[in-house]
Write a protein that holds these residues in place. Structure first.
Motif, PDB file in Angstrom:
ATOM      1  N   LEU A  57      56.159   9.752-100.688  1.00  0.00           N
ATOM      2  CA  LEU A  57      54.817   9.122-100.292  1.00  0.00           C
ATOM      3  C   LEU A  57      53.675   9.670-101.212  1.00  0.00           C
ATOM      4  O   LEU A  57      52.537   8.998-101.180  1.00  0.00           O
ATOM      5  CB  LEU A  57      54.488   9.651 -98.860  1.00  0.00           C
ATOM      6  N   ARG A  58      53.720  10.801-101.828  1.00  0.00           N
ATOM      7  CA  ARG A  58      52.732  11.372-102.283  1.00  0.00           C
ATOM      8  C   ARG A  58      52.311  10.790-103.712  1.00  0.00           C
ATOM      9  O   ARG A  58      50.870  10.473-103.624  1.00  0.00           O
ATOM     10  CB  ARG A  58      53.045  12.766-102.879  1.00  0.00           C
ATOM     11  N   PRO A  59      52.960   9.736-104.357  1.00  0.00           N
ATOM     12  CA  PRO A  59      52.476   9.102-105.562  1.00  0.00           C
ATOM     13  C   PRO A  59      51.762   8.075-105.073  1.00  0.00           C
ATOM     14  O   PRO A  59      50.709   7.455-105.764  1.00  0.00           O
ATOM     15  CB  PRO A  59      53.824   8.449-106.233  1.00  0.00           C
ATOM     16  N   GLY A  60      52.049   7.214-104.080  1.00  0.00           N
ATOM     17  CA  GLY A  60      51.310   6.457-103.584  1.00  0.00           C
ATOM     18  C   GLY A  60      49.727   6.853-102.780  1.00  0.00           C
ATOM     19  O   GLY A  60      48.708   6.033-103.176  1.00  0.00           O
ATOM     20  N   ASP A  61      49.931   7.953-102.408  1.00  0.00           N
ATOM     21  CA  ASP A  61      48.592   8.606-101.780  1.00  0.00           C
ATOM     22  C   ASP A  61      47.586   9.073-103.044  1.00  0.00           C
ATOM     23  O   ASP A  61      46.398   8.579-103.054  1.00  0.00           O
ATOM     24  CB  ASP A  61      48.592   9.869-101.281  1.00  0.00           C
ATOM     25  N   ALA A  62      48.312   9.677-103.941  1.00  0.00           N
ATOM     26  CA  ALA A  62      47.589   9.855-105.280  1.00  0.00           C
ATOM     27  C   ALA A  62      46.829   8.604-105.977  1.00  0.00           C
ATOM     28  O   ALA A  62      45.696   8.893-106.333  1.00  0.00           O
ATOM     29  CB  ALA A  62      48.274  10.672-106.280  1.00  0.00           C
ATOM     30  N   LEU A  63      47.625   7.500-105.986  1.00  0.00           N
ATOM     31  CA  LEU A  63      47.063   6.507-106.702  1.00  0.00           C
ATOM     32  C   LEU A  63      45.767   5.946-105.843  1.00  0.00           C
ATOM     33  O   LEU A  63      45.062   5.364-106.613  1.00  0.00           O
ATOM     34  CB  LEU A  63      48.260   5.651-106.888  1.00  0.00           C
ATOM     35  N   ALA A  64      46.143   5.933-104.485  1.00  0.00           N
ATOM     36  CA  ALA A  64      44.951   5.315-103.822  1.00  0.00           C
ATOM     37  C   ALA A  64      43.694   6.140-103.738  1.00  0.00           C
ATOM     38  O   ALA A  64      42.694   5.608-103.717  1.00  0.00           O
ATOM     39  CB  ALA A  64      45.658   5.131-102.233  1.00  0.00           C
ATOM     40  N   ALA A  65      44.068   7.484-103.738  1.00  0.00           N
ATOM     41  CA  ALA A  65      42.891   8.362-103.825  1.00  0.00           C
ATOM     42  C   ALA A  65      41.837   8.127-105.005  1.00  0.00           C
ATOM     43  O   ALA A  65      40.903   8.138-105.094  1.00  0.00           O
ATOM     44  CB  ALA A  65      43.316   9.782-103.746  1.00  0.00           C
ATOM     45  N   ALA A  66      42.924   8.054-106.154  1.00  0.00           N
ATOM     46  CA  ALA A  66      42.163   7.709-107.574  1.00  0.00           C
ATOM     47  C   ALA A  66      41.185   6.336-107.632  1.00  0.00           C
ATOM     48  O   ALA A  66      40.170   6.248-107.957  1.00  0.00           O
ATOM     49  CB  ALA A  66      43.015   7.928-108.680  1.00  0.00           C
ATOM     50  N   ARG A  67      41.920   5.307-106.978  1.00  0.00           N
ATOM     51  CA  ARG A  67      41.390   3.908-106.956  1.00  0.00           C
ATOM     52  C   ARG A  67      40.295   3.979-105.965  1.00  0.00           C
ATOM     53  O   ARG A  67      39.505   2.999-106.184  1.00  0.00           O
ATOM     54  CB  ARG A  67      42.313   3.154-106.608  1.00  0.00           C
ATOM     55  N   ALA A  68      40.024   4.955-105.108  1.00  0.00           N
ATOM     56  CA  ALA A  68      39.006   4.890-104.259  1.00  0.00           C
ATOM     57  C   ALA A  68      37.763   5.751-104.700  1.00  0.00           C
ATOM     58  O   ALA A  68      36.760   5.366-103.995  1.00  0.00           O
ATOM     59  CB  ALA A  68      39.328   5.394-103.026  1.00  0.00           C
ATOM     60  N   VAL A  69      37.755   5.947-105.959  1.00  0.00           N
ATOM     61  CA  VAL A  69      36.601   6.810-106.547  1.00  0.00           C
ATOM     62  C   VAL A  69      36.127   6.307-107.656  1.00  0.00           C
ATOM     63  O   VAL A  69      36.854   6.089-108.633  1.00  0.00           O
ATOM     64  CB  VAL A  69      37.010   8.206-106.878  1.00  0.00           C
ATOM     65  N   PRO A  70      34.724   5.534-107.902  1.00  0.00           N
ATOM     66  CA  PRO A  70      34.513   5.027-109.078  1.00  0.00           C
ATOM     67  C   PRO A  70      34.330   6.101-110.273  1.00  0.00           C
ATOM     68  O   PRO A  70      33.994   7.321-110.110  1.00  0.00           O
ATOM     69  CB  PRO A  70      32.821   4.771-108.715  1.00  0.00           C
ATOM     70  N   GLY A  71      34.743   5.502-111.489  1.00  0.00           N
ATOM     71  CA  GLY A  71      35.028   6.350-112.351  1.00  0.00           C
ATOM     72  C   GLY A  71      36.456   6.814-112.758  1.00  0.00           C
ATOM     73  O   GLY A  71      37.061   6.576-113.667  1.00  0.00           O
ATOM     74  N   ALA A  72      37.166   7.052-111.592  1.00  0.00           N
ATOM     75  CA  ALA A  72      38.391   7.587-111.586  1.00  0.00           C
ATOM     76  C   ALA A  72      39.303   6.265-111.581  1.00  0.00           C
ATOM     77  O   ALA A  72      40.268   6.102-112.182  1.00  0.00           O
ATOM     78  CB  ALA A  72      39.040   8.528-110.604  1.00  0.00           C
ATOM     79  N   ASP A  73      38.882   5.339-110.760  1.00  0.00           N
ATOM     80  CA  ASP A  73      39.407   4.018-110.721  1.00  0.00           C
ATOM     81  C   ASP A  73      39.579   3.364-112.058  1.00  0.00           C
ATOM     82  O   ASP A  73      40.747   2.778-112.384  1.00  0.00           O
ATOM     83  CB  ASP A  73      38.958   3.355-109.736  1.00  0.00           C
ATOM     84  N   ALA A  74      38.759   3.541-113.040  1.00  0.00           N
ATOM     85  CA  ALA A  74      39.023   2.823-114.585  1.00  0.00           C
ATOM     86  C   ALA A  74      40.053   3.402-114.994  1.00  0.00           C
ATOM     87  O   ALA A  74      40.604   3.003-116.083  1.00  0.00           O
ATOM     88  CB  ALA A  74      37.667   2.838-115.059  1.00  0.00           C
ATOM     89  N   ALA A  75      40.616   4.844-114.594  1.00  0.00           N
ATOM     90  CA  ALA A  75      41.634   5.380-115.627  1.00  0.00           C
ATOM     91  C   ALA A  75      43.040   4.969-115.076  1.00  0.00           C
ATOM     92  O   ALA A  75      44.026   5.517-115.684  1.00  0.00           O
ATOM     93  CB  ALA A  75      41.076   6.823-115.436  1.00  0.00           C
ATOM     94  N   VAL A  76      43.104   4.264-113.679  1.00  0.00           N
ATOM     95  CA  VAL A  76      44.313   4.018-113.484  1.00  0.00           C
ATOM     96  C   VAL A  76      44.588   2.584-113.363  1.00  0.00           C
ATOM     97  O   VAL A  76      43.464   1.875-112.856  1.00  0.00           O
ATOM     98  CB  VAL A  76      44.526   4.560-112.058  1.00  0.00           C
ATOM     99  N   GLY A  77      45.757   2.140-113.462  1.00  0.00           N
ATOM    100  CA  GLY A  77      46.085   0.673-113.197  1.00  0.00           C
ATOM    101  C   GLY A  77      47.720   0.623-113.182  1.00  0.00           C
ATOM    102  O   GLY A  77      48.362   1.496-113.216  1.00  0.00           O
ATOM    103  N   GLY A  78      47.951  -0.543-112.780  1.00  0.00           N
ATOM    104  CA  GLY A  78      49.348  -0.997-112.588  1.00  0.00           C
ATOM    105  C   GLY A  78      49.888  -0.427-111.271  1.00  0.00           C
ATOM    106  O   GLY A  78      49.202  -0.231-110.517  1.00  0.00           O
ATOM    107  N   ARG A  79      51.410  -0.404-111.487  1.00  0.00           N
ATOM    108  CA  ARG A  79      51.683   0.034-110.105  1.00  0.00           C
ATOM    109  C   ARG A  79      52.676   1.468-110.359  1.00  0.00           C
ATOM    110  O   ARG A  79      52.464   1.869-111.647  1.00  0.00           O
ATOM    111  CB  ARG A  79      53.042  -1.110-110.042  1.00  0.00           C
ATOM    112  N   LEU A  80      53.297   2.014-109.304  1.00  0.00           N
ATOM    113  CA  LEU A  80      53.709   3.142-109.480  1.00  0.00           C
ATOM    114  C   LEU A  80      55.104   2.847-110.573  1.00  0.00           C
ATOM    115  O   LEU A  80      55.625   1.837-110.365  1.00  0.00           O
ATOM    116  CB  LEU A  80      54.280   3.686-108.158  1.00  0.00           C
TER     117      LEU A  80
END
Length: 504
Positions: A57-80
């Motif tokens: 469960l943790r990887p999906g949580d971490a990805l969702a948390a990053a995507r919810a923050v402007p600035g951090a969202d630009a650093a993540v993309g794609g799927r797990l």
């Protein structure tokens, strides 16, 4: 009489988290303790439940948390990276190798006996290792049953090789199509995890809502979140037929209207999936322990008092802790019960001479012959099992609660007052994520001015639960809680807002 190597002061059946804690605590006054385990030392939590499920469960949580923050969202993309997620899960589960846990047991001075145990007489067991041999083991003082629970698989799924929580948490491939039968903790967590990993998930809930043990708003929040991520949640759904062939598992699902009228219909649905996860409950694993020799019913939960002493067994030598009692269904509460029974045994059967025992070593209200008087909130009583049990569900959003729900408090006849606050209105929410959403609720006993229940729903709310647990267990008056100043800006500031909403 058994030889010396097969006779111990205390014998614990089960080397999971509960059994390990019982054994460790019971041995602290010098009692000799043996632990009997037929499978992996460390038990369900280490290899097929708490630990591997959270690793999924943790990887999906971490990805969702990053995507919810402007600035951090630009650093993540794609799927797990599915392979990396599963590899990390394998590490967390120690690759299903219990060498580390065995080393801990032996390092604690406990004796590990590999094999399956069955009672042959009071305080006497036959232990059979996998090689078919047998040895007689005798407990001088006490036996503790901590054999846990197993998943219930309804007969309709008997011939389709369904997944249970074990197969789901140890899977090495991700099914393209997954049906999850059930609406509780395992069902919602695994639906969340496999949706993150790319499965097309359908959740079939027999009842009207998911997470029925929680407040209704909590289950609704989880159901909405699953739906927004492409998970279909069908309530009022019953599987009436299940078959498997080369194409997958074929389910026939009957739908009935639920209370809000949004789901239901007369026509059966035919659903084909690659795997079906059955998460419809668990049963105590007491069916093959020889309990009939003691006059107890195999396959049933072991009824215990607050010392975790099994009722209906003469002599006060049989104890039980964890899932087998039917009182607890979480690792943390089972370990709490384990500490209680371990301390009871260590104190009651303390082998040290009277002059070397520390003052007060005999528990309050507990005599050497086992007679007991009520001792609320003693470390020798599992008082928290009554109305102070905490629970966390690691879905997205997380759900965490402790104590009574509003409905439970009203059934108990309390003078109920309910206060709620939207976590998104806190200053901390604005710096945590865009569009942070969540809710906190307190259930108050207005007559006593104390918190008897609390529920939190939202990202990362699990870490807020212990403060509520302390408030419930401590029965801290709201007038006193007013002086517990929350730090700013943190989500804990919700305590101040809840007290203000209560008019305190």
């Amino acid at each position: 009489m058994a030889d010396e190597a097969s006779e111990y002061d205390v014998v614990v059946l089960g080397a999971g988290a509960v059994g390990e804690n019982v054994a460790d605590r019971a041995s602290r006054t010098g009692l000799s303790v043996a632990v009997v385990e037929p499978a992996l030392v460390g038990g369900e939590c280490s290899y097929w439940a708490c630990m591997p499920s959270k690793a999924l469960l943790r990887p999906g949580d971490a990805l969702a948390a990053a995507r919810a923050v402007p600035g951090a969202d630009a650093a993540v993309g794609g799927r797990l990276d599915v392979a990396a997620v599963l590899a990390r899960r394998d590490e967390v589960a120690a690759h299903w190798d219990d060498a580390g846990q065995v080393a801990w047991v032996e390092g604690a001075g406990l004796t590990l006996l590999r094999g399956h145990a069955r009672f042959t007489a009071p305080r006497t067991l036959a232990v059979q290792p996998a090689d078919g041999s047998s040895r007689t083991v005798t407990a001088r003082r006490a036996v503790v049953v901590a054999t846990g629970s197993a998943a219930v698989v309804p007969p309709v799924f008997a011939h389709v090789r369904p997944w249970t929580s074990r197969e789901a948490t140890s899977a090495h491939t991700v099914p393209r199509r997954l049906a999850v039968v059930g609406g509780g903790v395992v069902a919602t967590e695994m639906a969340t995890a496999f949706a993150d990993l790319g499965s097309d998930v359908t959740v079939l809930v027999r009842g009207d809502r998911v997470l029925p043990a929680a407040e209704p708003f909590a289950g609704e929040a989880v159901a909405r979140s699953l739906a927004t991520r492409g998970v279909r949640v069908a309530r009022g759904a019953t599987v009436t037929s299940a078959t498997r062939d080369d194409e997958g598992v074929h389910l026939v699902v009957e739908h009935r209207p639920v209370t809000d009228g949004r789901v239901g219909g007369a026509a059966p649905e035919r659903l084909t999936v690659d795997e079906v996860l059955v998460a419809t409950g668990r049963r105590p694993t007491t069916d093959d322990l020889g309990l009939e020799v003691l006059g107890l019913e195999p396959g049933e939960a072991l009824a215990v008092d607050d010392r975790l002493q099994v009722l209906g067994v003469d002599g006060g030598w049989l104890f039980a802790a964890g899932d087998v009692t039917g009182r607890t269904a979480t690792t943390h509460q089972g370990k709490y019960d384990a500490r209680v029974v371990g301390d009871v045994l260590a104190a009651r059967f303390d082998p040290r001479p009277d002059g070397t025992r520390p003052p007060g070593n005999v528990p309050l209200g507990l005599s050497r012959d086992g007679e007991a008087a009520p001792a609320p909130w003693s470390r020798y009583r599992a008082t928290a099992d009554v109305a102070a049990v905490p629970q966390v569900v690691f879905t997205r959003p997380q759900v965490a609660w402790v104590g009574r729900t509003e409905a439970q408090a009203r059934r108990d006849g309390l003078d109920v007052e309910v206060v709620t606050y939207e976590l998104g209105d806190l200053a901390a929410a604005s710096v945590t994520a865009v569009d942070y959403a969540g809710r906190a609720q307190l259930v108050l006993d207005a007559a006593r001015d104390v918190v008897v229940g609390a529920t939190f729903v939202g990202p990362d709310v699990a870490d807020m639960l212990h403060a509520a647990t302390v408030a419930v267990v401590g029965e801290v008056p709201l007038s006193r809680l007013w002086h517990a100043v929350p730090s700013y800006p943190t989500l804990s500031e919700v305590w101040l807002r809840l007290l203000e909403a209560a008019g305190r």
